[in-house]
Write an enzyme that holds these catalytic residues in place. Sequence first.
Site, PDB file in Angstrom:
ATOM      1  N   GLU A  97       0.835  -1.213   0.000  1.00 39.34           N
ATOM      2  CA  GLU A  97       0.000   0.000   0.000  1.00 39.34           C
ATOM      3  C   GLU A  97       0.867   1.260   0.000  1.00 39.34           C
ATOM      4  OE1 GLU A  97      -2.972  -0.006   3.067  1.00 39.34           O
ATOM      5  OE2 GLU A  97      -3.497   2.089   2.746  1.00 39.34           O
ATOM      6  N   LYS A 142      -6.818  -0.277  11.680  1.00 40.20           N
ATOM      7  CA  LYS A 142      -6.321  -0.783  10.401  1.00 40.20           C
ATOM      8  C   LYS A 142      -5.031  -0.056  10.016  1.00 40.20           C
ATOM      9  CE  LYS A 142      -6.147  -1.019   5.702  1.00 40.20           C
ATOM     10  NZ  LYS A 142      -5.190  -0.313   4.839  1.00 40.20           N
ATOM     11  N   HIS A 189      -1.971  10.801  -1.238  1.00 39.59           N
ATOM     12  CA  HIS A 189      -2.295   9.437  -1.625  1.00 39.59           C
ATOM     13  C   HIS A 189      -2.603   9.320  -3.117  1.00 39.59           C
ATOM     14  CE1 HIS A 189      -2.986   5.614   0.340  1.00 39.59           C
ATOM     15  NE2 HIS A 189      -3.887   5.377  -0.586  1.00 39.59           N
ATOM     16  N   ASP A 221       4.006 -14.133  11.719  1.00 45.51           N
ATOM     17  CA  ASP A 221       2.686 -14.491  11.208  1.00 45.51           C
ATOM     18  C   ASP A 221       1.732 -13.321  11.420  1.00 45.51           C
ATOM     19  OD1 ASP A 221       0.083 -15.469  10.946  1.00 45.51           O
ATOM     20  OD2 ASP A 221       0.615 -17.459  11.692  1.00 45.51           O
TER      21      ASP A 221
END
Lengths: 447, 447
Positions: B85, B277, B390, B293
Amino acid sequence: MKKSISGFSKLSKLGKLKWLVENFFKDPERVMKDLMSYWLHDEEKQKIIDGFSENTISNFYLPYGVAPNFLINGHTYCVPMVIEESSVVAAASSAAKFWLSRGGFQAEVLSTHKVGQIHFCWSGNDQLLYDHLDRMKEVMLNRTSNLTHNMRMRGGGIVEIALLDFSNQEPECYQLHIKFETVDSMGANFINSVLEELSEVFNKYVQEHIDSNGVEIIMSILSNYTPECLVRAAVSCRVDELGEQKGSLNAHEFARRFQKAVRIAHIDPYRATTHNKGIFNGIDAVVLATANDFRAVEACGHAYAARDGKYRSLTDCKIEDGLFKFWIEIPLAIGTTGGLTSLHPMAKRSLELLGHPDASTLMMIVASIGLAQNFAAIRSLVTTGIQHGHMRMHLINILNRLEATESEMKAAILFFKEKQVSFAAVRDYLAQLRSEAQTEDAVAIPT
Amino acid sequence: MKKSISGFSKLSKLGKLKWLVENFFKDPERVMKDLMSYWLHDEEKQKIIDGFSENTISNFYLPYGVAPNFLINGHTYCVPMVIEESSVVAAASSAAKFWLSRGGFQAEVLSTHKVGQIHFCWSGNDQLLYDHLDRMKEVMLNRTSNLTHNMRMRGGGIVEIALLDFSNQEPECYQLHIKFETVDSMGANFINSVLEELSEVFNKYVQEHIDSNGVEIIMSILSNYTPECLVRAAVSCRVDELGEQKGSLNAHEFARRFQKAVRIAHIDPYRATTHNKGIFNGIDAVVLATANDFRAVEACGHAYAARDGKYRSLTDCKIEDGLFKFWIEIPLAIGTTGGLTSLHPMAKRSLELLGHPDASTLMMIVASIGLAQNFAAIRSLVTTGIQHGHMRMHLINILNRLEATESEMKAAILFFKEKQVSFAAVRDYLAQLRSEAQTEDAVAIPT
């Protein structure tokens, strides 16, 4: 040595790499060569991957595998999976095969709405905001019609604008809660761009019609929590069709134990976390393979698992009228166009492999993989336990890493059948094996 | 055509690839060549990566970048990040730089216990189990001493065994809840192996001393929910030291808006999901780069965010006595030895770059990145909004994908300054630009 730096981002890729190896590695030249050995030979493709992120100096490799035999709504898929954990693809494949002859997976998309939020402070009478709401909405839709035009042509756009009052929890805190339809794109960029525009229009409206000071916009951004972008996948068959399981467990005993295991994941958050983690092993693997955003999918899924105040299993199981039923309901905000899905060269291949699905079809595929993963995990857990297969694979990983020969592999697998596998234990075992072989050679030569 | 297959896993890598392209792609030869072009030239390394998972046919590439200038507990790190991202590495780097001159990150590990569970059914009097508990524990520790020997030598092992009663929520349901210390390894394989052994010892004890029928073991497996494997990272400075922010926001106004944004993520789960997030954007990037992980870390962190019955922010902010304080508390079960951390060639480089940290140090680094990420995200949100930077990056991605020249890039960046960026829009713009250039050439020739 103080290893800080100014202007790092402005260095070339090679310049960054050079600074890095010289300041942080003992053998700069060797490490530089090593990190460069992972670069793609195709410079155009490398440039694309470098462009996804910042300060890129190399590539990180994850295995790209496939799970065949996924029968979903009557269509057979071979599903691409990107995952570094052993047993995940094997588990998905085995569950797919199991259900292939039992009707496969039935999936349906229940809803597809995404969410955006404009958080703001307002110290005036909130009734004024509510009184103007309908007119405000109209103006907001009109003034963003340029931005939403293409999305509306594709059947999406702004679906609903609601005003929410949070002032009882935080003084002066309100929110415009906005629902979007973004069709086949995940829609993050679209939603964020529209929200930033909407917040300006909203504030201007308030200034012109309610209070010349306007509101104080705190932030405008999409929400990754999308409980109304929901998909369901299910399997079912007659209990006796489940067949005898490993550990000579008959079908009915298996079904009972399976259901018990799912039930435990509903009453104990410690179990639910691992249970859902396994589901995301499968889900993230497909999300990654299609260059969707796994952090978004994880955050949403886990928040959804806690929606009733207790963190619970995302899957459910029922045995009734002689039928075994197992299903998942999970929000999945993913796309098959936009974002990186059409930019990452491997993601394009993944979507091709899946037959160029639309977003809803991909949601159903991903949910089915999650369900399959959970089925395989629980089946292992309530029959043989998971460690047998898992440790064998881990042993082989370690043996590969230590460049074991075929015959050394065979010997090691036999030796570690009843022993705890660790990198050190396997290394020591191989060293011993190899020194014994040398001794034998040494003995052999004189004869 | 029914595209299912038997014995797929037994095919060679090439055999799998061949079946795949022939059954799912229109141009099998080209796709086969393309998928093979991602194979590593170093066959030994490729074999290692192939071995991590099953049915592997190629590699999936993620950009490997670094965020320099992370001052954590007085030590300056350059942190490896694997993320697809855009803006994530840039955001981490910018937050690192910001705090570098303001005392950096202060981090501490609060606890390091992992959890395992043995779920079982028991229809007898549970007082009998409790009466035998101390003796049972002793036997369980003794009978697994071989398995735990090496871990105990390193300072770890079984820490505590508790008997929990779930029978009021599900008939006959009980649990042995076991705490482990696994030192520098994440410990999943160790815990699962020990648990499977413990469950046999436990059941045998019950059979011999309490009831010859024993208990019914449902499953034995680690829990990924580890609220007692907890780390804290914090930044703080005088409010006026925050300085003037973009959008001519003074330090005090910025601090107030920042705190408001964090507060909103505590009262609204829709906002909390996105807020967290963003934290995981940073956390997962380091977790991936060290071959830990990320599904385990995500599941645990989000379940922890919902621990009080409402899904909330993992970070917190306070302004008091003229000080701005911002911190995160998050459970992170990660390791720097065992699992894939010492098997993945790039993970070894990542750990080398970080100075071969122990697990606790890596926990502190990862938590600091998460906090940095959140700081950068909120700073953007409450000042300029996130879309400006962005979308510019996304535009460049698309231009790279379309093989735009330098001059086309410049023209496009200018053109899209006030327009909605999408793949189609950029493609159309470039097509127009290129056809205009051709017209000019065509006009130019006759003169």
